[in-house]
Design an enzyme around this catalytic site. Structure first.
Site, short mmCIF file in Angstrom:
data_model
loop_
_atom_site.label_atom_id
_atom_site.label_comp_id
_atom_site.label_asym_id
_atom_site.label_seq_id
_atom_site.Cartn_x
_atom_site.Cartn_y
_atom_site.Cartn_z
N ASP B 427 33.33 43.74 34.42
CA ASP B 427 34.63 44.16 34.99
C ASP B 427 35.61 44.51 33.97
O ASP B 427 35.14 43.95 32.78
CB ASP B 427 35.22 42.79 35.78
N ARG B 905 36.59 54.22 38.97
CA ARG B 905 36.98 54.19 40.24
C ARG B 905 35.89 53.79 41.24
O ARG B 905 35.66 54.25 42.31
CB ARG B 905 37.11 55.72 40.66
#
Lengths: 371, 1283
Positions: B427, B905
Site C-alpha cells: 500500500d 486508483r
C-alpha cells in the site's frame, strides 16, 4: 487469546494505563542480550579445501598405522576350522548325518582326523560353528522366558506365552521353555592329540568360563537358588524337558555349579547369534601352567564327535573351530584392511584437496560474490 | 418447575429454533415478565449472555481431544500402526511399546490443548462474572448482577469506563444531547472514540430514564458479524400487553428506525459519558463481537506443502521396502528344504504357508520401518517455529521506540515463508509514507497559495539539532511575497532560512500541534496589502479565509479517559463537517477580518485555544484543521449538532449542523449541511477526490454566472495536477447553497431513508447523491504525506533481493508515480510502461504491444548484460480490464517482466484480486503489506500479510500475519529473519528425513540376514529413546538457532535472499540427494560392523549396540557438518545428547536383567565398552559414513562456492575490510548504491517508442473516445505519445 477479542487482562491493562494516576507502562523493548539478538559468539567453520586439509592428512596418518596394527594382530591369530557336517560321501560323519532323528537313543559317533600346522600358544578357544542357522529369526528370538531362566518359580510352573508352542508338553511346563532352548546344540566334541609316539592323548577341555560372567551369575539362576543344599531334581519336579532334549535340564552336567539353567553350554546357546553363520564358544583349552609348552603343539589331532545335532533340514553346516584370541577378539582381517583403505583414501583426498587449494584458494579469498 | 409434556417441550424448542432463524426478531422488554418462570418469558428463545469459548468440557475432554487430534492424517497413520501391532501374527514389537511414541506425542498435544482451553475457561469465567447493572422492576432501580445474568430484553446501565456486556440499543445517556462515546479498541483496535446516540423518538429523554415506561416492540435483524451495520426498528405501542406482532390498527403506533449509531457493541468501553442505558438486543454468542471472533487462521506454508509431498514419497519408499521384505521372506521360506528348528510354529504347532506368512510379513515390516515417516517431525516443526518466533519478536531492530511496539507474529506457522517472498504488494499511504499529513499548499478560487512553514518544519525535523541551530541563527531574508510553482524548487532553501527564525520556538515544542503562523501565505497577504495593490490579493482574501474555515473537519480532542474533563471542554466527532464563515466571495466582513488578521502574524492569537489537540478519523482532516488553526481559524468545539470556530478576530461562530453525508467509497466524497449563523442559509459543503467532485460542478450555474467560474475550475485542475506531480494528496472543496424549499423536501426523503429497514444504505446514499449536485468549486488542498524513513533504501534492498515490488494505491496516477520515484520504486533510467485506457479493445492492444516490446527489449543483445529495468504504471480502470479472464495471462506475463509495478486508483477489492491473480498465475510467494482497512483484502489474499500499525486503526494489523510498525522493518524481517527461518527450517526438515531414513535402514539391512523375519537388533526401548530423546533436541536447536550468515552481511548483500526464492534450498533434488546419502550412510553403518563381526560369536543385541552407537555418532556428526555457526548452546546440546545416550543406555543395561523380554540388554553396553573393537568400529564407521558428504561439501565450497559460502567468507573478515569488500563488490555490479536523490539526469534509454509497430491510427482511438497512452517515460514521464 483467541477466546475473545478482549479479555480481562486487557481491561485491567487499560484501566491502569488510563487511570488518573497514569501508571507507567513497562517498555516492551526487547532485551539487548547476545542470546536474544542472536549474536552469541560463534565459531563458523567453512569447509573449504584449505581449512580441512589437515583433517584429511591427520585421519590418513592415524588410520594407516591403526590398520597395519590391526592387520598384523589379526594375522597373528591362529585359527583352524574343521567342517564335520558330513555332506560328502567321503566324510566320516556322512552316515551320522544321513540317518538322523532328534529322538534316536543310540548316539552316532564319528571321528575326524586333522593336522595342525602351527603350534597354538596360550589359551586356545574351541568353538562350534553353525551356518545357515537363523537364530535371529524374530519368532525364534522371542521364544524364551527370561524370568523362568532367572529362577522365578512361578515362571517355572507357568512359562510365558512367548514360549508357545514349546511351553507345555503333556500338560507339564517345559523347563527351559521356548524354541531356543528346544533347539539347543547337543553335539559332543572331544579332541585327542595323536602323539608322534603313537599314543592318543585326550586334550582337557574346560567348560567353565565360556559364558558371560554376568549371564552366569545374574541373568541365569536355577529356581530356588540361594537355598542351602538345593536339590535340582526336586526343584524341577513337575516340569518336563524340552522335546528335543535327551536329558532334563538338571542333568546337563555333573558339576552342581554348572547344572540346570546355569549350565554354561546352555547359557551360551541362549545368547542368540546375530547372524545366520555364527560360532559359539564350546570349550577352552587352558595353556599348561608351566607355560613352556604350547597349548597345542604342531601335529596330528583327532576330533571325536557325538553327532546329535541335525542341520540338513536347513542345509546348514557344522564346524569345529580352534582359535587363539588377541585383544581384538578372533581372527578378522577386515577391520585392518578397512582402516588401511580408509586411511589411504583420506590421504589421497588430502593430496587432491591440496591441489585444489592451490588452484582455487586464491580466488576464494578475493571474496567476489558474483552470482 | 412444573412438569411439561415432552411434546410441548419439543414444540417449544422448534418454535425457539424458528424464532432464532427468522430474519427479523421482535423483542420486548423483560420487565413486565420479571419473576415469571422461564417458559413465560417472551425472549426465552434467545441465548443468554454467558459465553463459553472453550472447546472441551471436563467430562468429554479426552474423547473430544482425541477426535480433534485424529483429524491429523499422520496421527491416524501412527495409531493404525500401533493397533496393527496388537495383531499377533504381524507384530514386530511388544504391542504396548509400539504405542509409546504416538502416546507421548498425543499426550503432549493434548496437554497443550488442555492448557489453552483452561486459559480460555478462566477468561470466560472472569468475563461471565464481571459485574454489571440490570434494571429490576422489583427494586425499581438498577441492581448489580453479573454479565452472565444479562438476557435479551433487559435494561442494562453502563457506567463510564465500563465495558459493555452485550449489544445494547442505546436508549438513554447522561449526556443531555443523548450522545455516548465508546472506544472500540477491544474490537477493532482503534483507539479513537466513536460517538453513539440515543435512539431518537423512542423514549422521552427526560433526565431520569424510566425503563418501565418502555413499551415498544423492538424489531431487529438476525445477528450478523458486521460491526458497522445494524438495523433496528422500534414500534411504540401503547397497550402494555405483549404481542408477537404490533397491532396495525392502533392509531398511536409510531415507527422509528435506527442503525449502528445507536448500538453499543459488547466489548466496547464507554468513555466520557457518566452512564448510559441500553436495551439488550443481542446477548452472548449472538453479539457482534462474538460473531466476529472466528479463531485463528491456519495458513500452511510453502515449505510445509512441499514437506507433505515428500512425506508421500517416504510412504512410497516405505511401501517398496516392505514389499521387498515380504518378497524376501517368501523366497527365503521357499528355499528351505524342510522345517528347520528355528522356524517357530504358532501355538497350535501349525506353520503358515510361505505365501501367507510373507503377506503377514508385509505388515510387520510396516510396523518395523514406520519411523521412515517421521512421527516427531510435525511436533518438532511446531517447536522450531515457536523458537523462531521468539527470536523474531525479540529482535531489537524490529522494535519501534516511538510506539513502544515490537513486531507481532500472529500467524505462528509461516515464518519460513518470509524467506521465499518473490512479490511484495504494498500500500502507499501509511505504509511507504508516514500517514502524518501536513498541509502544504492550497488553491482558492483558482489562485495558488503555499504553506511553506510545514516544509520548513519537515526539513528541520529531518536534520540534526546542530544544523537546526545554525539554521535558526541565520538572519531573516527579505520576504518573497508570492509563491509560484516555477520558483518553488529553487527557493526552497531560502525559504527555509527566511522563516526559520519566526518559528524557532515552535519547533522545539510539539511538532505536531504547532503550525507556524508566519507563513509566506500570510506574509504574502500583508505584503500585498501594504503594497497598496489590493485588487488581486483582496479578492482572494475572503476566499482564503472562508476556505480555511471550510476545511474544519472531523476532529476530536485526544481521547481523554479522565472523564471529569469531558463535561465542558471536550468535543468530539467523527463526522466530517464544514462550517462556514464566509458564504460569498468578497464578503465585506471577511475582508475586514482578514485585514485585521494580517498584523498579528508573529503572535499567537488566542492563547486559550493553544493547547487544543485534534484527533481526526483521517489524518488529512487533522492536517487541515491544524493548518486552519495556524491561520487563526481555530476549531473550538464540535458537537453532533454544532461546530464552533474562533476567528482570528477572537469572535466565536457557532454553526448549526443539520446533517452529514458520510463518506463512502462509491461516492468518494463527504458533505456537511450547515446553517450559517449570520445569513441563516442552508449551505452544503463537500470535500472529496478531484474526479469525484469535478464532475458534479454545476455547469449551468457556472455558465449562468461568469466565465470566471469556468476558469477557476480549470486553474484548480491545473494546480491539482501540479500537486499530484509533487506527490501531494489532493482534495477538492465545494459549496452549495440550498434553498429552504429544497432542503425541506430533501429532509423528508432523508428521514424516510434513515427509517428504512430494507436496503437502507442504498437509500441513504441516494439521498446524499441527490443533494450533491451543482456544486460550486471553492478550491483544493495539497497535503504532503512524508515518506517514512529508509523507505527508498528498503525498497532498493528488496529489489536487489530479487523481490518484485508492486505498489497499489488509491491515489492519482501522478501522485503515485511521483512517490514511486521518491521511494526509488521507479528509477530514472527505467523503461516505464504507462497503461491507461478506457475500453477493453485498446487495453488488449496495449497489453499485446507492451508485451512484444518487453520481449524485444529483453532479447535485445545490448540489454543482455544489464538487468531489465522495466516498470509498469497502470490505473485502476485499465487494471480491471487487464485482469479480466481473457487478458489476464498476457497481463501477468507482462508484469512478470517488469521490475516494479505501480497501480493507482485501485479499490481494495482490486488490490486483493491483483494479489490473487499474480499468486495463482505465476505460482509465486506473495507478501502484502498495508496499514489501513482498505488493505485488509489484500493482506488476506497474499501468502503473507503484513500489517503496519500506523495511524489508520488496527484492521490491517488484526488481519495480518505479522504486524510491524515501520516499513523499514520489512528489510530485516525478510532479508535476515526470513532467510534464517527458511534455511533453518529447510535444513532441519531435510535433516529429519535423512535421520529417520538413515536409522531405519539399519533395520532394513538387517532383514537380509535374519530371513526377512522382522527382527530388530536394537532394543525397542533404545530405539524409541533414540528418536524421542537422543536425537531430537539437536535438530530442533539447529532449526531455531543456526545462523548461516550474520545479519550484517545479509543486510549488506540483499542478493543473498535469492537463495531462498522459488525452489530454494529445499529442492526436490535436495531431498533425494539426502535420501541417497541416508541410504549410503546406513549401508556404511550396517555393513562395516557386519563385516567386522562376521562369523564371530556376536549375539544380536551385542551386534545392535555398536550399530546404535555408531548411528548416533553419525547422525550427530552429520548435523555438525550442517551446522554453520557453533555456539555454546550447540556444543552443550550435542554433547548433552551423546552423554544422555551413554548414561541412559548404561543405566538401562545395568538395571534391566529380565525387564524387557525377549531382548536382554543386561550388561551389553558395558561389555562392549570394555572391548577396543567397539571404539575402533565407531571411529572407522563414522568416518566412512560421513566422508562423502564432508568431501562433497569441501569440494563444492572450494571449486564452485555458492553465494552463501562466499558471504560466509566475507563474514569472517573484520568489519572494516568487510564493508569495504561489500562496497567494492556492489559498485562493481553498478547501481547498487542507494542514491540520495534522483536529481541526476539519467541517460535516455535507447529504446524508441513502438509507434511504428503499432498500427492503430489516432483517429480510430479518437472515434472510440479513448485517450490512452503507451509511452516510454524517460525523465519524469514527459514524453506522452498518443497513439
Amino acid at each position: 487469546m483467541m477466546a475473545s477479542s478482549y479479555n480481562a487482562k486487557d481491561e485491567d491493562g487499560h484501566i491502569t494505563v488510563t487511570g488518573p494516576g497514569g501508571g507507567t507502562l513497562r517498555s516492551k523493548k526487547p532485551e539487548n542480550t547476545a542470546f536474544k539478538q542472536q549474536r552469541l559468539p560463534a565459531w563458523q567453520p567453512i569447509l573449504t579445501a584449505g581449512t580441512v586439509l589437515p583433517a584429511f592428512f591427520i585421519i590418513g596418518l592415524i588410520f594407516i598405522p591403526i590398520g597395519i596394527g590391526l592387520y598384523v594382530t589379526s594375522n597373528n591369530i591362529k585359527e583352524f576350522e574343521v567342517d564335520y557336517t558330513g555332506v560328502d560321501m567321503s566324510s566320516p560323519c556322512f552316515n551320522c548325518s544321513q540317518n538322523f532323528s532328534w529322538n534316536s537313543t543310540t548316539p552316532c559317533t564319528c571321528t575326524i582326523p586333522f593336522f595342525l600346522e602351527q603350534p597354538y600358544e596360550s589359551n586356545v578357544f574351541m568353538y562350534y560353528g553353525l551356518s545357515n542357522f537363523y537364530q535371529n529369526h524374530r519368532r525364534y528370538v522371542k521364544s524364551r522366558d527370561d524370568s523362568q531362566l532367572n529362577g522365578d518359580m512361578t515362571s517355572l510352573k507357568e512359562p510365558s506365552k512367548e514360549c508357545e508352542p514349546y511351553a507345555y508338553h503333556d500338560n507339564k511346563p517345559i523347563a527351559p521353555c521356548g524354541a531356543i532352548a528346544n533347539s539347543m546344540f547337543n553335539d559332543t566334541l572331544e579332541l585327542f592329540y595323536n602323539d608322534p609316539n603313537g599314543t592318543k592323548v585326550q586334550i582337557p577341555l574346560t567348560n567353565i568360563g565360556i559364558a558371560w560372567w554376568t549371564d552366569k551369575h545374574v541373568k541365569f539362576k536355577n529356581p530356588g537358588a540361594g537355598e542351602a543344599n538345593q536339590n535340582l531334581t526336586a526343584v524341577f519336579q513337575g516340569t518336563t524337558k524340552p522335546l528335543n532334549w535327551r536329558r532334563p535340564v538338571y542333568e546337563l552336567d555333573a558339576a552342581a555349579n554348572n547344572n540346570g539353567f546355569i549350565n554354561e553350554d546352555f547359557i551360551v546357546w541362549m545368547r542368540t547369534a546375530a547372524l545366520p553363520t555364527f560360532r559359539k564358544l564350546y570349550r577352552i583349552i587352558k595353556s599348561p601352567s608351566n607355560g613352556m609348552m604350547p597349548t597345542m603343539p604342531r601335529g596330528n589331532y583327532t576330533l571325536e564327535v557325538v553327532y546329535n545335532y541335525p542341520v540338513r533340514s536347513f542345509e546348514g553346516r557344522k564346524r569345529m573351530i580352534l582359535s587363539t584370541i588377541s585383544w581384538m577378539g578372533g581372527k578378522n582381517p577386515f577391520l585392518g584392511i578397512a582402516y588401511i583403505t580408509v586411511g589411504s583414501v583420506c590421504f589421497f583426498l588430502g593430496v587432491v584437496l591440496l591441489i585444489i587449494h592451490h588452484k582455487c584458494g586464491n580466488r576464494n579469498n578475493s571474496a567476489d560474490i558474483s552470482n | 418447575m412444573t412438569w411439561r409434556s415432552p411434546l410441548a417441550l419439543v414444540r417449544d424448542a422448534l418454535r425457539g429454533q424458528r424464532a432464532r432463524e427468522k430474519d427479523l426478531r421482535n423483542l420486548v422488554s423483560n420487565l413486565p415478565y420479571e419473576g415469571l418462570e422461564k417458559r413465560k418469558q417472551p425472549n426465552r428463545y434467545f441465548p443468554g449472555n454467558a459465553i463459553k469459548t472453550t472447546k472441551y468440557t471436563l467430562l468429554f475432554f479426552i474423547p473430544m481431544n482425541l477426535f480433534e487430534q485424529f483429524h491429523r492424517l499422520a496421527n491416524i497413520y501412527f495409531v493404525g500402526l500401533a493397533i496393527l501391532n496388537f495383531v499377533p501374527v504381524v507384530n514386530a514389537f511388544e504391542p504396548e511399546i509400539a504405542l509409546i511414541p504416538i502416546c507421548v506425542i498425543m499426550c503432549l498435544t493434548a496437554l497443550k490443548d488442555a492448557w489453552e482451553d483452561f486459559r480460555r475457561y478462566q477468561s470466560d469465567r472472569k468475563l461471565n462474572n464481571t459485574p454489571c447493572f440490570i434494571y429490576s422492576r422489583k427494586a425499581k432501580k438498577f441492581i448489580e448482577r453479573r454479565w452472565k445474568d444479562v438476557r435479551v430484553g433487559d435494561f442494562v446501565k453502563v457506567i463510564c469506563n465500563e465495558i459493555v456486556p452485550a449489544d445494547l440499543l442505546l436508549l438513554h445517556t447522561s449526556d443531555p444531547n443523548g450522545v455516548c462515546h465508546i472506544e472500540t479498541s477491544n474490537l477493532d483496535g482503534e483507539t479513537n472514540l466513536k460517538q453513539r446516540r440515543v435512539m431518537s423518538g423512542v423514549c422521552i429523554s427526560d433526565p431520569d430514564f424510566e425503563p418501565e415506561s418502555f413499551n415498544s416492540l423492538v424489531v431487529c435483524e438476525k445477528p450478523n458479524n458486521n460491526l458497522n451495520h445494524f438495523k433496528v426498528l422500534c414500534v411504540s405501542i401503547k397497550c402494555k400487553d405483549h404481542m408477537d406482532s404490533p397491532k396495525r390498527e392502533k392509531p398511536d403506533k409510531e415507527k422509528v428506525g435506527a442503525g449502528i449509531e445507536s448500538l453499543l457493541l459488547r466489548g466496547c468501553t464507554v468513555r466520557n459519558t457518566d452512564h448510559a442505558v441500553g436495551f439488550v438486543v443481542y446477548a452472548g454468542h449472538e453479539t457482534k463481537s462474538m460473531l466476529n471472533n472466528n479463531g485463528p487462521r491456519y495458513k500452511r506454508s510453502k515449505l510445509e506443502r512441499k514437506l507433505n509431498k515428500d512425506v508421500i514419497f517416504c510412504v512410497i519408499l516405505l511401501f517398496f521396502m516392505c514389499l521387498n521384505g515380504a518378497l524376501g521372506h517368501f523366497l527365503w521360506l521357499q528355499a528351505l528344504p524342510t522345517v528347520p528348528p528355528y522356524l517357530v510354529p504358532d501355538s497350535n504347532g501349525h506353520l503358515d504357508s510361505p505365501g501367507l506368512s510373507s503377506f503377514y510379513m508385509f505388515f510387520t515390516m510396516i510396523i518395523l520401518l514406520q519411523v521412515l515417516i517421521p512421527i516427531s517431525l510435525y511436533v518438532s516443526i511446531e517447536l522450531v517455529k515457536i523458537g523462531q518466533i521468539f527470536f523474531i519478536t525479540n529482535d531489537i531492530d524490529l522494535y519501534d521506540e516511538a510506539t513502544d511496539s515490537r513486531i507481532q507474529c500472529k500467524a505462528l506457522n509461516i515464518t519460513e515463508d518470509l524467506g521465499q517472498i518473490e512479490y511484495i504488494f504494498s500500500d502507499k499511504t501509511g505504509t511507504l509514507t508516514e500517514n502524518k499529513m501536513v498541509f502544504r499548499r492550497c488553491s482558492i478560487m483558482g489562485t495558488e497559495y503555499p504553506h511553506k512553514e510545514n516544509a520548513v518544519r519537515l526539513a528541520v525535523l529531518e536534520e540534526s539539532e546542530a544544523e537546526e541551530n545554525v539554521l535558526f541563527n541565520k538572519r531573516p531574508q527579505p520576504v518573497k511575497p508570492r509563491w509560484s510553482l516555477d520558483t518553488e524548487d529553487t527557493n526552497f532553501e531560502d525559504r527555509q532560512h527566511q522563516h526559520g527564525s519566526h518559528r524557532k520556538s515552535k519547533v522545539a515544542g510539539n511538532a505536531q500541534s504547532n503550525v507556524a503562523f508566519s507563513s509566506p501565505l500570510v506574509n504574502g497577504f500583508s505584503h500585498s496589502l501594504q503594497s497598496n495593490n489590493p485588487m488581486d490579493p483582496l479578492s482572494n482574501m475572503p476566499k482564503k479565509s472562508g476556505y480555511f474555515s471550510n476545511i474544519f473537519t472531523s476532529w476530536q480532542r485526544k481521547p481523554n479517559r479522565n472523564r471529569t474533563i469531558s463535561e465542558d471542554s471536550v468535543v468530539e466527532g467523527d463526522i466530517f463537517n464544514l462550517p462556514e464563515i464566509m458564504e460569498e466571495p468578497g464578503d465585506i466582513n471577511g475582508l475586514r477580518r482578514c485585514s485585521l488578521y494580517a498584523p498579528t502574524n508573529s503572535d499567537k492569537p488566542a492563547t486559550t485555544s493553544d493547547n487544543l489537540s485534534y484527533e481526526a478519523e483521517s489524518p488529512d482532516e487533522a492536517a487541515l484543521v491544524y493548518a486552519a488553526k495556524a491561520y487563526g481559524f481555530t476549531l473550538l468545539a464540535r458537537t453532533p449538532d454544532s461546530v464552533t470556530v474562533r476567528l482570528p478576530s477572537g469572535e466565536d461562530l457557532v454553526f448549526e449542523v443539520l446533517d452529514t453525508l458520510t463518506f463512502d467509497s462509491f461516492r468518494k466524497r463527504m458533505s456537511i449541511l450547515v446553517r450559517d449563523p449570520i445569513t441563516k442559509k442552508y449551505v452544503l459543503y463537500t470535500k472529496g477526490a478531484d474526479y469525484a467532485i469535478m464532475e458534479l460542478l454545476g455547469t449551468p450555474y457556472a455558465e449562468n454566472l461568469r466565465g470566471i467560474q469556468k476558469k477557476i475550475a480549470a486553474d484548480t485542475q491545473h494546480h491539482l495536477d501540479c500537486y499530484a506531480k509533487d506527490g501531494l494528496r489532493t482534495l477538492c472543496f465545494t459549496k452549495k447553497v440550498v434553498s429552504d424549499k429544497e432542503y425541506k423536501s430533501w429532509f423528508v426523503n432523508r428521514q424516510r431513508a434513515l427509517a428504512a429497514i430494507e436496503n437502507r444504505e442504498q437509500l441513504v446514499m441516494d439521498t446524499a447523491v441527490q443533494l450533491e449536485t451543482n456544486l460550486c468549486l471553492l478550491g483544493a488542498t495539497g497535503i504532503e504525506d512524508r515518506l517514512q524513513e529508509s523507505v527508498p533504501d528498503t525498497i532498493m534492498a528488496l529489489r536487489e533481493a530479487g523481490i518484485q515490488v508492486w505498489v497499489l494505491t488509491g491515489d492519482k496516477l501522478e501522485t503515485a508515480v511521483n512517490i514511486g520515484y521518491a521511494c526509488r520504486l521507479l528509477e530514472d533510467e527505467d523503461l516505464v510502461i504507462n497503461m491507461s485506457c478506457k475500453n477493453k479493445l485498446t487495453c488488449t492492444s496495449i497489453v499485446d504491444c507492451a508485451l512484444q516490446e518487453v520481449r524485444r527489449y529483453n532479447e535485445d543483445p545490448r540489454n543482455v548484460d544489464t538487468t531489465p529495468d522495466i516498470s509498469l504504471v497502470i490505473d485502476g480502470l485499465t487494471l480491471n480490464m487487464a485482469l479480466s479472464s481473457d487478458l489476464q495471462d498476457r497481463f501477468v506475463e507482462l508484469a512478470k517482466h517488469c521490475r516494479s509495478v505501480l497501480c493507482c486508483r485501485v479499490t481494495p477489492l482490486q488490490k486483493s484480486s491483483v494479489v490473487k491473480v499474480v499468486r495463482e498465475k505465476l505460482k509465486v510467494m506473495t507478501l502484502a503489506v498495508g496499514d489501513g482497512a482498505n488493505d485488509v483484502n489484500m493482506i488476506q489474499a497474499a501468502d503473507i500479510g503484513i500489517g503496519i500499525s500506523g495511524q489508520e486503526g488496527m484492521q490491517a494489523v488484526m488481519a495480518s500475519d505479522f504486524a510491524i510498525s515501520r516499513f523499514k522493518h520489512l528489510k530485516k524481517l525478510l532479508l535476515v529473519h526470513g532467510h534464517w527461518c527458511y534455511t533453518r527450517l529447510a535444513n532441519m526438515i531435510i535433516y529429519f528425513f535423512y535421520k529417520n531414513v538413515a536409522y531405519v535402514n539399519l533395520l532394513f539391512w538387517y532383514q537380509f540376514f535374519c530371513g526377512f523375519s522382522g527382527t530388530t537388533m536394537i532394543d525397542y526401548w533404545l530405539m524409541i529413546f533414540f528418536n524421542l530423546f537422543f536425537t531430537s533436541a539437536p535438530p530442533i536447536m539447529f532449526g531455531i538457532m543456526d545462523r548461516d550468515i550474520s545479519a550484517e552481511i545479509l543486510l549488506g548483500v540483499p542478493e543473498l535472499y535469492r537463495t531462498g526464492q522459488g525452489e530454494g534450498e529445499y529442492k526436490f533434488s535436495t531431498f533425494w540427494v539426502n535420501m541417497l546419502d541416508a541410504f549410503y550412510q546406513s549401508l556404511a553403518c550396517f555393513f562395516i560392523p557386519y563385516l567386522a563381526y562376521q562369523g564371530s560369536d556376536i549375539d544380536i543385541f551385542s551386534f545392535g549396540t555398536p550399530l546404535n552407537t555408531i548411528s548416533l555418532f553419525t547422525i550427530l556428526l552429520h548435523l555438525s557438518i550442517e551446522i554453520k555457526a557453533w555456539t555454546a548452546v550447540h556444543l552443550i546440546i550435542i554433547g548433552g545428547s551423546v552423554v544422555l545416550y551413554f548414561v541412559v543406555t548404561l543405566a538401562y543395561s545395568a538395571v534391566c536383567v529380565t525387564c524387557n523380554p525377549p531382548s536382554n540388554p543386561y550388561w551389553i553396553l558395558p561389555r562392549q565398552m570394555a572391548d577396543p573393537m567397539f571404539y575402533l568400529l565407531c571411529l572407522i564407521t563414522t568416518v566412512v559414513a560421513l566422508l562423502p558428504r564432508y568431501t562433497f561439501h569441501v569440494l563444492r565450497n572450494s571449486i564452485a562456492p555458492s553465494p552463501l559460502v562466499q558471504a560466509k567468507h566475507l563474514d569472517q573478515l573484520d568489519p572494516s575490510t568487510r564493508s569495504e569488500y561489500i562496497k567494492e563488490w556492489r559498485s562493481f555490479r553498478g547501481g547498487g548504491q542507494v542514491k540520495s536523490s534522483r536529481l541526476s539526469t539519467p541517460p535516455s534509454p535507447t529504446l524508441e517508442t513502438p509507434v511504428g509497430m503499432y498500427p492503430q491510427s489516432p483517429t480510430v482511438s479518437d472515434i472510440m473516445g479513448d485517450e490512452f497512452t503507451l509511452n516510454v517515460i524517460s525523465e519524469n514521464y514527459q514524453r506522452h505519445l498518443h497513439l
